[in-house]
Structures are given as structure tokens and as C-alpha cells.
Design an enzyme around this catalytic site. Structure first.
Site, PDB file in Angstrom:
ATOM      1  N   LYS A 273       0.843  -1.202   0.000  1.00 54.43           N
ATOM      2  CA  LYS A 273       0.000   0.000   0.000  1.00 54.43           C
ATOM      3  C   LYS A 273       0.876   1.248   0.000  1.00 54.43           C
ATOM      4  O   LYS A 273       2.083   1.163   0.265  1.00 54.43           O
ATOM      5  CB  LYS A 273      -0.914  -0.020   1.233  1.00 54.43           C
ATOM      6  CG  LYS A 273      -0.155   0.052   2.562  1.00 54.43           C
ATOM      7  CD  LYS A 273      -1.066  -0.249   3.756  1.00 54.43           C
ATOM      8  CE  LYS A 273      -0.300  -0.176   5.066  1.00 54.43           C
ATOM      9  NZ  LYS A 273      -1.099  -0.662   6.217  1.00 54.43           N
TER      10      LYS A 273
ATOM     11  N   ARG B 195     -10.030   0.089  15.208  1.00 55.88           N
ATOM     12  CA  ARG B 195      -9.977   0.840  13.965  1.00 55.88           C
ATOM     13  C   ARG B 195     -11.146   0.263  13.168  1.00 55.88           C
ATOM     14  O   ARG B 195     -12.255   0.279  13.684  1.00 55.88           O
ATOM     15  CB  ARG B 195      -8.599   0.633  13.321  1.00 55.88           C
ATOM     16  CG  ARG B 195      -8.215   1.726  12.373  1.00 55.88           C
ATOM     17  CD  ARG B 195      -6.748   1.660  12.005  1.00 55.88           C
ATOM     18  NE  ARG B 195      -6.389   0.475  11.218  1.00 55.88           N
ATOM     19  CZ  ARG B 195      -5.173   0.284  10.692  1.00 55.88           C
ATOM     20  NH1 ARG B 195      -4.229   1.183  10.864  1.00 55.88           N
ATOM     21  NH2 ARG B 195      -4.907  -0.797   9.984  1.00 55.88           N
TER      22      ARG B 195
ATOM     23  N   TYR C 177      14.257  31.584   4.485  1.00 51.73           N
ATOM     24  CA  TYR C 177      13.097  32.441   4.753  1.00 51.73           C
ATOM     25  C   TYR C 177      13.004  32.889   6.206  1.00 51.73           C
ATOM     26  O   TYR C 177      13.343  32.130   7.123  1.00 51.73           O
ATOM     27  CB  TYR C 177      11.810  31.674   4.438  1.00 51.73           C
ATOM     28  CG  TYR C 177      11.550  31.441   2.970  1.00 51.73           C
ATOM     29  CD1 TYR C 177      11.559  32.488   2.046  1.00 51.73           C
ATOM     30  CD2 TYR C 177      11.260  30.153   2.506  1.00 51.73           C
ATOM     31  CE1 TYR C 177      11.306  32.246   0.697  1.00 51.73           C
ATOM     32  CE2 TYR C 177      10.998  29.908   1.169  1.00 51.73           C
ATOM     33  CZ  TYR C 177      11.021  30.970   0.267  1.00 51.73           C
ATOM     34  OH  TYR C 177      10.766  30.729  -1.046  1.00 51.73           O
TER      35      TYR C 177
HETATM   36  C1  LIG Z   1      -0.304  -1.615   6.936  1.00 48.01           C
HETATM   37  C2  LIG Z   1      -0.845  -2.888   7.439  1.00 48.01           C
HETATM   38  C3  LIG Z   1      -0.018  -4.011   7.581  1.00 48.01           C
HETATM   39  C4  LIG Z   1       1.493  -3.960   7.422  1.00 48.01           C
HETATM   40  O1  LIG Z   1       2.098  -3.538   8.623  1.00 48.01           O
HETATM   41  P1  LIG Z   1       3.700  -3.478   8.802  1.00 48.01           P
HETATM   42  O2  LIG Z   1       3.892  -3.022  10.188  1.00 48.01           O
HETATM   43  O3  LIG Z   1       4.183  -2.477   7.808  1.00 48.01           O
HETATM   44  O4  LIG Z   1       4.218  -4.834   8.523  1.00 48.01           O
HETATM   45  C5  LIG Z   1      -0.613  -5.222   7.917  1.00 48.01           C
HETATM   46  N1  LIG Z   1      -1.951  -5.305   8.116  1.00 48.01           N
HETATM   47  C6  LIG Z   1      -2.767  -4.229   8.030  1.00 48.01           C
HETATM   48  C7  LIG Z   1      -4.224  -4.379   8.280  1.00 48.01           C
HETATM   49  C8  LIG Z   1      -2.238  -2.983   7.698  1.00 48.01           C
HETATM   50  O5  LIG Z   1      -3.042  -1.912   7.632  1.00 48.01           O
END
Ligand SMILES: *Cc1c(COP(=O)(O)O)cnc(C)c1O
Length: 367
Positions: free
Chosen positions: A37, A135, A263
Site C-alpha cells: 500500500k 480501527r 526564509y
Molecule cells: C499496513 C498494514 C499491515 C502492514 O504492517 P507493517 O507493520 O508495515 O508490517 C498489515 N496489516 C494491516 C491491516 C495494515 O493496515
């Protein structure tokens, strides 16, 4: 992409190393889902996913359907899970054979409606239950309703049961994590008793892989570990940060005591000072918090602290004691000077530094 100028260098051999290292922590048969992602945490989702597909990863995960579509458009044929789908994208999800995480009863209803409208049979879905992160996720109290909906609708089939750990990197929260694992097992048992077929179970992120073998179940979901960070310095010897953010010096200048840099004159030289201008700024993902000496870069093997405010396209560093010139290479972070060290200076985490590197910075892949 030429290896000069500002760029994020991504080492695909280091990616392969991290992938094999993380896999070595799993019992045989446990599947590996690569979380790509947010543009593979800034490293470039398409190239990273293509490499991992060549390495025969089992699954991919992204947050949104649009991210999954980009992967499908670029030759990714392995299963892709969408962690946070939204109802208006469910048709696209089905069209492109993307597996949704169903995180509420409403989302289940919406997905069943979409699957029926497209005459789907046994379309794979993953049910996410909330075990304490608070969540997204289905509540335990809704499990019977969910079971009755999935068993009475042939348009969908449960491919996976998912939950997400809240504090797998924090061993002070060990009791809480164990209670999440326990609750996940209880939900799993109820689902197993109710469904006439088997399904995947996945609850661990990278820190879950490294800290909680009991939470591996039948698949793990790893993001940050693939990119070389383990949320704890004790894993530094095993994981290799795969990215290095590099730039070049555009100009250097001596200023006298009393003169200011950048700045709003937030830096006033106390003595004769030499500075260098770096071709990178907050428009590239270098947060303004890193101004006034809060971060340093490496130039010819020496550390140069920032001077004054970070601008959109450039920032200045103190090179009074460094022998360097316009055109010389500047390292903002690398496997030695890590993104985590940089993040800690600003009270954030490596994830945010990496995902914050903007599109304007070209990604250069090294095999
Ligand atoms: C982003 C995410 C992960 C990956 O987590 P890492 O700590 O980067 O390995 C796994 N599961 C869910 C639901 C996530 O949102």
C-alpha cells in the site's frame, strides 16, 4: 533512471534479502502477504510488486481498490487483498478479481449485493474482526449475523479471517497482544464450526512476525520489514533498509557573522559560515520540522546539519568544516544513516518518512 541528481535509490537485492529473512521466521506452509500500500511505502508499488511476484510471494495487500487496479494493470496476477475498500469501488473490485476485506455488516451487505448483481459464485472475501485495535473491523457480537449471511449467500465465500494487532512492536503491551491473539482464536473457532470449508487466518504485521510466532496462523502480512525496518533496533542486523534518498549540492557560499540563511531569517550566523544548497525540499517530503539543525545529511562521509527553514524545493546545510563542492553527492538517509534515525529526531516513525517521499523524486532501481 540515471543514477544522478535527486533520487530514491531502491535496492532490489536487499528487498529479496528481507523477504527471505522474514519467510525464514515462518513455519513451513504459512503464506506470505506483501503489503505494498501507499506506493509500497514510497518505494514504487509496481516495481516492488513485480519483483516480489518473481520471488513467488503468495499474496499482495493494498489499502484501496485504486492501488490494486494499478497493480493489475502492470502484470500482477497474484491474489490482491484490499484492506480498506469503500462501497463505491466494489464493482471495480469484482471486475479486476481483487479480494476485499469486509470490515462491517453494512460492507458485507453491500458486497453481497454487488456480487449477486454480477452473477458471482463463491467470490473470495476476507472478514476482518476487531480484536482491540479499535480501527475498522466487525464486532464479535455480530458474528452470528455475519455467519448466517455468508452461509446463505452462494455469491461469496470466506477466503480469509483477519484481525490486526495494536501493539505487536511494544513488548510492554504483551498481555494486550496475547488477549488479541486469544480473541482471534475464539472467533476462528466459531467460524470454523459454522463454515463447511477451510479459510486463511491472518493477524500479524511485521512486528507480529518477529515477536509473536503464536500469531502467524496460516498467513502473515508484512510491509515495513520488506523495506528493511523492524520497529526495533535489535532487528537491524537482519533487515536491510532497501532505500537511500540521495541528492546533490546545487551551490555553496560563505556568509559572514550576522548574515541569515533562508526564509524569515530563522538562522543567523554566529561566525563566518559556509553552507550548501541541496536540491530537495518539503515538496519532496522533507518536512519543515527538519529545519534549524533538526536533521543532518551526509556529504563526503561527514554530517552536515540543516540551516534555517526547509523550503519547498531546496534546503541548506552547514558545510563550514566539510570539503565539498557543487555537484557533490548528498545522502539524506541510507542503510547506514537510516530513515528511522531521521524519523526519531522529529518524533515520528520510519513509515512516515518513507511514504512521505513525493512523486517528484525519481525512483532508481538497483539490482
Ligand atoms: C499496513 C498494514 C499491515 C502492514 O504492517 P507493517 O507493520 O508495515 O508490517 C498489515 N496489516 C494491516 C491491516 C495494515 O493496515
Amino acid at each position: 533512471m540515471p543514477l544522478q541528481g535527486t533520487r530514491l535509490e531502491v535496492n532490489l537485492a536487499a528487498l529479496e534479502h528481507n523477504f527471505h529473512y522474514l519467510k525464514s521466521k515462518l513455519q513451513s506452509g504459512v503464506k506470505f502477504m506483501a503489503v505494498v500500500k501507499a506506493n509500497a511505502y514510497g518505494h514504487g508499488a509496481v516495481t516492488i510488486a513485480q519483483r516480489l511476484q518473481e520471488l513467488n510471494v503468495d499474496y499482495f495487500a493494498v489499502a484501496y481498490v485504486s492501488e490494486a487496479v494499478e497493480l493489475r494493470d502492470n502484470g500482477i496476477h497474484k491474489p490482491i487483498l484490499v484492506l480498506h475498500p469503500q462501497t463505491f469501488m466494489l464493482d471495480t473490485c469484482i471486475e479486476r478479481c481483487i479480494e476485499p476485506v469486509i470490515y462491517s455488516v453494512e460492507m458485507l451487505d453491500a458486497f453481497i449485493t454487488a456480487a449477486q448483481a454480477r452473477q458471482q459464485k463463491s467470490y473470495p472475501i476476507h472478514l476482518e474482526f476487531n480484536t482491540g485495535l479499535n480501527r475498522i473491523g466487525i464486532d464479535l457480537k455480530d458474528i452470528d449475523e455475519v455467519i448466517s449471511k455468508v452461509t446463505s449467500n452462494s455469491s461469496v465465500k470466506v477466503r480469509g479471517l483477519q484481525s490486526h494487532l495494536a501493539a505487536s512492536e511494544d513488548l510492554n503491551e504483551d498481555d494486550f497482544t496475547k488477549s488479541q491473539i486469544k480473541l482471534f482464536e475464539i472467533i476462528n473457532d466459531q467460524l470454523e464450526n459454522a463454515l463447511p470449508y477451510s479459510f486463511l487466518k491472518h493477524e500479524s504485521n511485521t512486528s507480529g512476525i518477529l515477536n509473536y510466532q503464536s500469531a502467524h496462523f496460516s498467513m502473515v502480512r508484512s510491509g515495513i520489514g520488506l523495506y528493511g525496518y523492524g520497529n526495533d533496533k535489535k532487528f537491524d542486523a537482519d533487515l536491510i533498509p532497501i532505500a537511500a534518498l540521495k541528492s546533490v549540492i546545487s551551490q555553496t557560499r560563505w556568509i559572514e557573522a550576522g548574515e541569515s540563511v533562508s526564509y524569515n531569517r530563522k538562522f543567523i550566523a554566529q561566525e563566518r559560515t559556509r553552507y550548501a544548497v541541496i536540491a530537495l525540499g518539503h515538496g519532496d517530503g522533507i518536512n519543515r520540522i527538519y529545519g534549524y539543525g533538526k536533521a543532518h545529511v551526509s556529504i563526503n562521509g561527514k554530517l552536515a546539519p540543516t540551516l534555517g527553514i526547509i523550503c519547498m524545493d531546496m534546503f541548506m546545510v552547514d558545510i563550514t568544516n566539510i570539503d565539498c563542492h557543487a555537484g557533490d553527492e548528498v545522502i539524506i538517509f541510507s542503510k547506514q544513516l537510516t530513515a528511522r534515525d531521521m524519523a526519531e529526531k522529529a518524533g515520528t516513525i520510519s513509515y512516515e518518512i518513507l511514504t512521505g517521499i513525493q512523486k517528484r523524486v525519481p525512483r532508481a532501481y538497483i539490482k
